[in-house]
Design a protein around this motif. Sequence first.
Motif, PDB file in Angstrom:
ATOM      1  N   ILE B 138       0.823  -1.127  -0.049  1.00  0.00           N
ATOM      2  CA  ILE B 138       0.209   0.081  -0.037  1.00  0.00           C
ATOM      3  C   ILE B 138       0.770   1.215  -0.303  1.00  0.00           C
ATOM      4  CG2 ILE B 138      -1.709   1.347   1.499  1.00  0.00           C
ATOM      5  CD1 ILE B 138      -2.895  -1.180   0.485  1.00  0.00           C
ATOM      6  N   ARG B 139       0.579   2.381  -0.736  1.00  0.00           N
ATOM      7  CA  ARG B 139       1.264   3.351  -0.774  1.00  0.00           C
ATOM      8  C   ARG B 139       1.040   4.315   0.341  1.00  0.00           C
ATOM      9  NH1 ARG B 139       1.206   8.835  -2.675  1.00  0.00           N
ATOM     10  NH2 ARG B 139      -0.949   8.723  -2.686  1.00  0.00           N
ATOM     11  N   ILE B 140       2.023   4.525   0.857  1.00  0.00           N
ATOM     12  CA  ILE B 140       2.098   5.506   2.368  1.00  0.00           C
ATOM     13  C   ILE B 140       2.848   6.907   2.161  1.00  0.00           C
ATOM     14  CG2 ILE B 140       2.701   5.520   4.828  1.00  0.00           C
ATOM     15  CD1 ILE B 140       0.893   3.219   4.624  1.00  0.00           C
ATOM     16  N   GLN B 141       1.920   7.733   2.228  1.00  0.00           N
ATOM     17  CA  GLN B 141       2.595   9.129   1.916  1.00  0.00           C
ATOM     18  C   GLN B 141       2.886   9.930   3.109  1.00  0.00           C
ATOM     19  OE1 GLN B 141       0.499  11.443  -0.987  1.00  0.00           O
ATOM     20  NE2 GLN B 141       0.985  13.286  -0.279  1.00  0.00           N
ATOM     21  N   ARG B 142       4.306  10.146   3.416  1.00  0.00           N
ATOM     22  CA  ARG B 142       4.496  10.968   4.541  1.00  0.00           C
ATOM     23  C   ARG B 142       5.168  12.261   4.206  1.00  0.00           C
ATOM     24  NH1 ARG B 142       5.789   8.588   9.251  1.00  0.00           N
ATOM     25  NH2 ARG B 142       5.029  10.646   9.566  1.00  0.00           N
ATOM     26  N   PRO B 143       4.649  13.496   5.181  1.00  0.00           N
ATOM     27  CA  PRO B 143       5.120  14.571   4.736  1.00  0.00           C
ATOM     28  C   PRO B 143       6.552  14.888   4.980  1.00  0.00           C
ATOM     29  CG  PRO B 143       4.040  14.593   6.990  1.00  0.00           C
ATOM     30  CD  PRO B 143       4.162  13.148   6.347  1.00  0.00           C
ATOM     31  N   TRP B 144       7.099  15.790   4.037  1.00  0.00           N
ATOM     32  CA  TRP B 144       8.593  16.162   4.172  1.00  0.00           C
ATOM     33  C   TRP B 144       8.443  17.600   4.225  1.00  0.00           C
ATOM     34  CZ3 TRP B 144      12.764  14.019   5.819  1.00  0.00           C
ATOM     35  CH2 TRP B 144      13.925  14.423   5.552  1.00  0.00           C
ATOM     36  N   PRO B 145       9.388  18.290   4.995  1.00  0.00           N
ATOM     37  CA  PRO B 145      10.053  17.790   6.305  1.00  0.00           C
ATOM     38  C   PRO B 145       9.116  16.700   7.227  1.00  0.00           C
ATOM     39  CG  PRO B 145      10.212  20.153   6.402  1.00  0.00           C
ATOM     40  CD  PRO B 145       9.396  19.658   5.169  1.00  0.00           C
ATOM     41  N   PRO B 146       9.659  15.883   7.850  1.00  0.00           N
ATOM     42  CA  PRO B 146       8.854  14.782   8.735  1.00  0.00           C
ATOM     43  C   PRO B 146       7.799  15.512   9.757  1.00  0.00           C
ATOM     44  CG  PRO B 146      11.117  14.361   8.899  1.00  0.00           C
ATOM     45  CD  PRO B 146      11.130  15.878   8.112  1.00  0.00           C
ATOM     46  N   ARG B 178       9.023  17.874  -4.973  1.00  0.00           N
ATOM     47  CA  ARG B 178       8.762  18.999  -5.437  1.00  0.00           C
ATOM     48  C   ARG B 178       7.094  19.332  -5.484  1.00  0.00           C
ATOM     49  NH1 ARG B 178      10.716  18.538 -10.831  1.00  0.00           N
ATOM     50  NH2 ARG B 178      11.024  16.204 -10.626  1.00  0.00           N
ATOM     51  N   ALA B 179       6.588  18.770  -4.974  1.00  0.00           N
ATOM     52  CA  ALA B 179       5.170  19.198  -4.839  1.00  0.00           C
ATOM     53  C   ALA B 179       4.893  20.329  -4.055  1.00  0.00           C
ATOM     54  CB  ALA B 179       4.277  17.738  -4.647  1.00  0.00           C
ATOM     55  N   ARG B 180       3.635  20.863  -4.202  1.00  0.00           N
ATOM     56  CA  ARG B 180       3.162  22.005  -3.259  1.00  0.00           C
ATOM     57  C   ARG B 180       3.392  21.753  -1.998  1.00  0.00           C
ATOM     58  NH1 ARG B 180      -1.513  24.388  -1.976  1.00  0.00           N
ATOM     59  NH2 ARG B 180      -2.604  22.437  -2.577  1.00  0.00           N
ATOM     60  N   GLN B 181       2.999  20.397  -1.392  1.00  0.00           N
ATOM     61  CA  GLN B 181       2.848  19.887  -0.157  1.00  0.00           C
ATOM     62  C   GLN B 181       3.829  18.628  -0.438  1.00  0.00           C
ATOM     63  OE1 GLN B 181      -0.912  19.107   1.069  1.00  0.00           O
ATOM     64  NE2 GLN B 181      -0.659  20.930   2.418  1.00  0.00           N
ATOM     65  N   PRO B 182       5.369  19.149   0.160  1.00  0.00           N
ATOM     66  CA  PRO B 182       6.245  18.189  -0.260  1.00  0.00           C
ATOM     67  C   PRO B 182       6.163  16.808   0.497  1.00  0.00           C
ATOM     68  CG  PRO B 182       7.372  20.250   0.230  1.00  0.00           C
ATOM     69  CD  PRO B 182       5.764  20.203   0.448  1.00  0.00           C
ATOM     70  N   SER B 183       6.154  15.675  -0.034  1.00  0.00           N
ATOM     71  CA  SER B 183       5.887  14.214   0.510  1.00  0.00           C
ATOM     72  C   SER B 183       6.866  13.377   0.178  1.00  0.00           C
ATOM     73  CB  SER B 183       4.520  14.063   0.401  1.00  0.00           C
ATOM     74  OG  SER B 183       4.191  13.796  -0.888  1.00  0.00           O
ATOM     75  N   ILE B 184       7.072  12.201   0.863  1.00  0.00           N
ATOM     76  CA  ILE B 184       7.807  11.023   0.481  1.00  0.00           C
ATOM     77  C   ILE B 184       6.917   9.922   0.354  1.00  0.00           C
ATOM     78  CG2 ILE B 184       9.330   9.346   1.145  1.00  0.00           C
ATOM     79  CD1 ILE B 184      10.595  11.920   0.458  1.00  0.00           C
ATOM     80  N   SER B 185       6.571   9.117  -0.751  1.00  0.00           N
ATOM     81  CA  SER B 185       5.865   7.764  -0.764  1.00  0.00           C
ATOM     82  C   SER B 185       6.780   6.612  -0.659  1.00  0.00           C
ATOM     83  CB  SER B 185       4.937   7.995  -2.103  1.00  0.00           C
ATOM     84  OG  SER B 185       4.163   8.919  -2.089  1.00  0.00           O
ATOM     85  N   VAL B 186       6.376   5.813   0.429  1.00  0.00           N
ATOM     86  CA  VAL B 186       6.928   4.572   0.382  1.00  0.00           C
ATOM     87  C   VAL B 186       5.805   3.476   0.420  1.00  0.00           C
ATOM     88  CG1 VAL B 186       8.929   5.441   1.929  1.00  0.00           C
ATOM     89  CG2 VAL B 186       6.700   4.914   2.902  1.00  0.00           C
ATOM     90  N   TYR B 187       6.105   2.403   0.306  1.00  0.00           N
ATOM     91  CA  TYR B 187       5.199   1.082   0.163  1.00  0.00           C
ATOM     92  C   TYR B 187       5.265   0.069   1.029  1.00  0.00           C
ATOM     93  CZ  TYR B 187       4.950   3.909  -4.346  1.00  0.00           C
ATOM     94  OH  TYR B 187       4.831   4.875  -5.211  1.00  0.00           O
TER      95      TYR B 187
END
Lengths: 277, 497
Positions: B138-146, B178-187
């Motif tokens: 499942i894709r888990i999108q976490r905010p960056w900075p954390p 680089r998105a407007r609300q930066p995030s990291i996607s992990v699975y």
Amino acid sequence: MTRASALAALAALASAGAAEAQSVRFVACPIYRDTDAGRKSGCWLADEAASGIRYDVSRSPTQPDWNFEILIEGEPADEPDTACGGRVLHPVRVSVLPGACTRHMLPAEGHPGRRFVLPPRNVRPLSEARPPLEGPATTRTFHILFDFNRAFLVYQLSDYLFDQAITYIRSADPRRIVVTGHAATRPTLVSGRELAEDPAIAEARASLIREALVRMGVPEDRIVVRTRTEADIVAAEGADGLAEPSRRRVDILVEVAGTQEQARRPGGGAPSRPAGQ
Amino acid sequence: MRPFSSFVLAAAALLCGGSVAASVGEEYGWWGPGQEGSFPAVADYPNAEGTLRTLLVGAPVETADHPFFAPIGPSGRACITCHQPSDAMGLSVETIRRRWEETAGRDPLFAAVDGSNCPILPQDRRESHSLLLDHGLIRIQRPWPPRDGADRPVDPDFDIEVVRDPWGCNSGSEYGLRARQPSISVYRRPRPVANLKYLTAVGFAYDPKQGLPLPRDPETGELISGNLMADGRAGTLHGQIRDAAPTHLEFFDEMSREQRLRIIDFETRIFTAQYRHRIGGRLDDFGAQGGPDVLARSEPGQLGSIGRAVWSEFEAWENIPADAPISAEERAFKQSVARGARTFRERTFLITDSAGINSPIGFGNPVRNSCVFCHNMTMMGNDVAPGQVDLGTTNLPFADPAPHLPLFRITCRRDPHPHYGRVILTHDPGYALTTGRCADVGKITLQSMRGLSARAPYFANGSATDLRAVVDYYDRRYDIRYTEQEKQDLVNLMSVL
């Protein structure tokens, strides 16, 4: 620290003088000896460059990392060197330093290692009740010890010391708790180099202990935080009579209304020297 | 495969005097969102290794309008979508594939938000859902900075760059750094929502890995176990629901406290474990205590090394009487399980370069120990202390090759990482996405070890397709050199948990 307890500390060190004279302090790359007497039974050795002696430092609460230099502080024990193949230091403290080492592992070469025994300083589960305070609460100081240049509760040493402090605090209901972070900033010459703690570590240690007290339910407004550099030597239970490690500490002064700190051995519970394991 | 409903009926008749409505359920036991009925007090579900049993203790749970079961968001999903009773309240890749085939990919499970590799991909194609279909992820999108467990911003001590982004969710204009609300996607794999009292139990007041007492839940003042979610981002079950509702369910209204309490009431009353084995038969005979019953009854949070040894539930099988009325095959299997439990506890090896164990806590690097060193909680095999450990499952060079996963380059700004140095390549920074510390990169919270046979593949990133692959990973990672017999014993042990 009160004058009385400072005097007591000095007296304790003076009486430990004989042992003090032969205590060793050096920096080396650790050697892992892969003995196998069950879990946690591997041996840690370190060669002192100045003397050429190979020491067994396995009895330190903190064990080495084979990729990093270590600072060794200890006293040779009157024990055969058969378990690991090095002169046994006990008590002994190991601190992991940032300098890099080449990892080195020796086979057991007939050495049995030591079976793991739960050290006397271990924190009990929450399900076990702490023994109640005996007698009336008085003002007391607890010394929480740290590895060189670290602000991390050492497993089965400083977590245990802290647990003693918090248990006391809970039953003593102090009016104020003074947390003093110390840093051993005065340089000392060890294995040909000057070692000194970063002054900032005093603050880091103090705020760690402050945070720890708060997490354990002490109201923030009862805690006062101070720092000290050029830390002095004290007779801290957790230092087992070793002088230099006693500088690296946080003092938790538990002030109980209407009482003065007594000149007494802090800690209680565990023996002031480690019991043989 | 035997139909789900007959299993429920049989179990119900046997154990609950038929009080359970043998509600519904399709052939293989898929429990769809919105499916109404009484959640069975006891239900058995077949899987490749035998039978899994779920137990619901206490009052019955009616699933109609229950926020764990009802599709409260617009996507038609519910919590149950990814936490299936037949799959030990997790979700096996086998179930996922079957769902895809049966619904031609239209099940809400495959929703663009996290049931596809990235929402920007064409959703009608199988390859856009390959991570879920091939690896159960499942894709888990976490905010960056954390942001930490209390959703406060954290100033990280490392920089993160995207090295490889196979699906566009880490470097595009809509999703990623680089998105407007930066995030990291992990699975990541869904984690089992059962036996939860073991995951929320607090055995000791201290977290030896962090060198601090445990944090407290600001709402209740209770100590937090630190054993939920791969990256520890939710400290409590309330926190977990706050995280899950807007993401997995796309339910953006604040869930009411009453709804959350109903979910938690269900979550904390459901227990599961394997109950029978296809060769080994019953798991609770000849003095053994397999199955979920004992889990429901026992005190959680015990450390195996100072109390009841981990997997000693199967110790009695070491001495099955010679004249016991069982086949040679069944006896051999049971003995193998008992040996596997000993191997798990007693067969030591050198654990190296695993942050959380080899640093900063002073166990040493290396340290000789066994599986039970980390998997130390009696009857559950998770960690009594908060279980954030870097096993290497997501960090190079220890991770298995995974071209299907994104790859990040972490650069530590202050102290280098004790085992990797200043730069770390990782598929999933894990706990570091919650703490912002480079020392935590690749630390993944240990899972519970129950119901494994019902929920392959394993590890948070699904990198071990079966139990043998788990053992082989450890064998490579720590150069253990298990014998073939030891490997088989470990696999057999894990297959009956």
